[in-house]
Write a protein that holds these residues in place. Structure first.
Motif, short mmCIF file in Angstrom:
data_model
loop_
_atom_site.label_atom_id
_atom_site.label_comp_id
_atom_site.label_asym_id
_atom_site.label_seq_id
_atom_site.Cartn_x
_atom_site.Cartn_y
_atom_site.Cartn_z
N GLU A 69 -10.48 0.44 8.26
CA GLU A 69 -11.48 1.84 7.88
C GLU A 69 -12.64 0.79 8.09
OE1 GLU A 69 -10.65 4.07 4.88
OE2 GLU A 69 -8.56 4.09 5.00
N PRO A 70 -13.45 1.83 8.60
CA PRO A 70 -14.57 0.60 9.55
C PRO A 70 -15.49 0.79 7.11
CG PRO A 70 -14.35 3.31 10.38
CD PRO A 70 -13.57 2.79 9.24
N GLY A 71 -15.15 1.07 6.14
CA GLY A 71 -15.59 0.66 5.23
C GLY A 71 -15.37 0.11 4.65
N CYS A 72 -13.96 -1.13 5.28
CA CYS A 72 -13.87 -2.50 5.23
C CYS A 72 -14.61 -3.41 5.41
CB CYS A 72 -12.64 -2.55 5.95
SG CYS A 72 -11.53 -2.00 5.45
N ILE A 115 -17.27 -1.91 13.87
CA ILE A 115 -16.09 -1.44 13.62
C ILE A 115 -15.18 -1.70 14.67
CG2 ILE A 115 -15.68 1.20 13.70
CD1 ILE A 115 -13.52 -0.79 11.82
N ASP A 116 -16.49 -1.04 16.02
CA ASP A 116 -14.81 -1.53 17.29
C ASP A 116 -15.34 -3.16 17.37
OD1 ASP A 116 -14.45 1.02 18.40
OD2 ASP A 116 -17.03 1.74 18.51
N TRP A 176 0.02 -7.08 19.00
CA TRP A 176 -0.74 -6.12 18.14
C TRP A 176 -1.57 -5.14 19.00
CZ3 TRP A 176 0.38 -7.52 13.28
CH2 TRP A 176 1.10 -8.87 13.39
N VAL A 177 -1.93 -4.28 17.85
CA VAL A 177 -3.17 -3.65 18.14
C VAL A 177 -3.81 -3.16 17.02
CG1 VAL A 177 -3.85 -1.16 18.75
CG2 VAL A 177 -1.20 -1.94 19.96
N ILE A 178 -5.08 -3.28 17.03
CA ILE A 178 -5.86 -3.38 16.08
C ILE A 178 -6.87 -2.54 16.59
CG2 ILE A 178 -7.82 -4.69 14.07
CD1 ILE A 178 -4.37 -5.70 13.93
N THR A 179 -7.11 -1.62 15.58
CA THR A 179 -7.85 -0.09 16.62
C THR A 179 -9.01 0.31 14.98
OG1 THR A 179 -8.37 1.93 17.88
CG2 THR A 179 -6.31 1.62 15.60
N PRO A 180 -9.61 1.15 15.24
CA PRO A 180 -10.68 1.11 13.92
C PRO A 180 -9.72 2.93 13.31
CG PRO A 180 -11.62 1.20 15.90
CD PRO A 180 -10.55 0.59 16.30
N ARG A 181 -9.58 3.05 11.65
CA ARG A 181 -8.98 4.08 11.10
C ARG A 181 -10.63 5.12 11.26
NH1 ARG A 181 -5.37 4.68 5.91
NH2 ARG A 181 -4.59 6.36 6.40
N TYR A 182 -10.63 5.74 11.48
CA TYR A 182 -11.27 6.77 11.90
C TYR A 182 -10.97 8.25 11.39
CZ TYR A 182 -14.67 4.10 14.81
OH TYR A 182 -15.60 3.20 15.50
N ASP A 183 -9.24 8.62 11.89
CA ASP A 183 -8.97 9.44 11.03
C ASP A 183 -7.84 9.51 10.12
OD1 ASP A 183 -6.36 11.38 10.45
OD2 ASP A 183 -6.03 11.95 12.74
N LYS A 184 -7.71 9.40 8.55
CA LYS A 184 -7.18 9.26 7.80
C LYS A 184 -6.08 9.77 7.54
CE LYS A 184 -11.22 7.73 5.25
NZ LYS A 184 -11.19 6.67 4.33
N SER A 185 -6.05 10.73 8.14
CA SER A 185 -4.16 11.32 8.22
C SER A 185 -3.36 10.26 9.02
CB SER A 185 -3.75 12.33 9.41
OG SER A 185 -4.98 12.45 10.95
N LEU A 186 -3.95 9.42 10.22
CA LEU A 186 -3.32 8.34 10.37
C LEU A 186 -2.51 6.95 9.64
CD1 LEU A 186 -4.47 8.40 14.21
CD2 LEU A 186 -2.43 9.77 13.29
N PRO A 187 -1.15 6.90 9.30
CA PRO A 187 -1.06 5.27 8.30
C PRO A 187 -1.86 4.43 9.15
CG PRO A 187 1.01 6.39 10.24
CD PRO A 187 -0.53 6.98 10.55
#
Length: 112
Positions: A20-23, A32-33, A53-64
């Motif tokens: 999450e970007p807020g982190c 974040i990118d 490993w895939v580390i990606t931003p979490r823009y969509d909170k519906s995704l785990p």
């Protein structure tokens, strides 16, 4: 089971972790990118014989936050746990280790 490591890519456990970007603080969206690229390089060698490993931003909170796949098929918690047991890993410990590593990486990235 006679596994020879490293496994071919399609047999590896793909671990997608969404950050999450807020982190990264109040202006996390600006960083974040870059952080995800930094973190991906930093964790690439962790269990790399059987994990991708895939580390990606979490823009969509519906995704785990964390998602597991192998051979392009999603694994639920129980199946991911069974997969990791083959390599003498416990899923809870595995996830906790990743969380701890990412916390350290966030501090490094932000120069703390």
């Amino acid at each position: 089971m006679g596994l020879s490591l490293p496994l071919p890519l399609y047999k590896k456990l793909t671990v997608t972790f969404r950050v999450e970007p807020g982190c990264l603080g109040p202006d996390g969206a600006d960083h974040i990118d870059g952080f995800c690229k930094y973190a991906k390089k930093a964790v690439a060698k962790l269990d790399s014989d059987f994990v991708r490993w895939v580390i990606t931003p979490r823009y969509d909170k519906s995704l785990p936050e964390t998602e597991y796949k192998t051979n392009n098929k999603k694994l639920d918690h129980d199946k991911a746990e069974k997969y990791l047991r083959v390599f003498d890993k416990e899923l809870d410990d595995f996830e906790e280790h990743l969380q701890d590593k990412l916390s350290v990486l966030i501090d490094e990235y932000l120069g703390r």
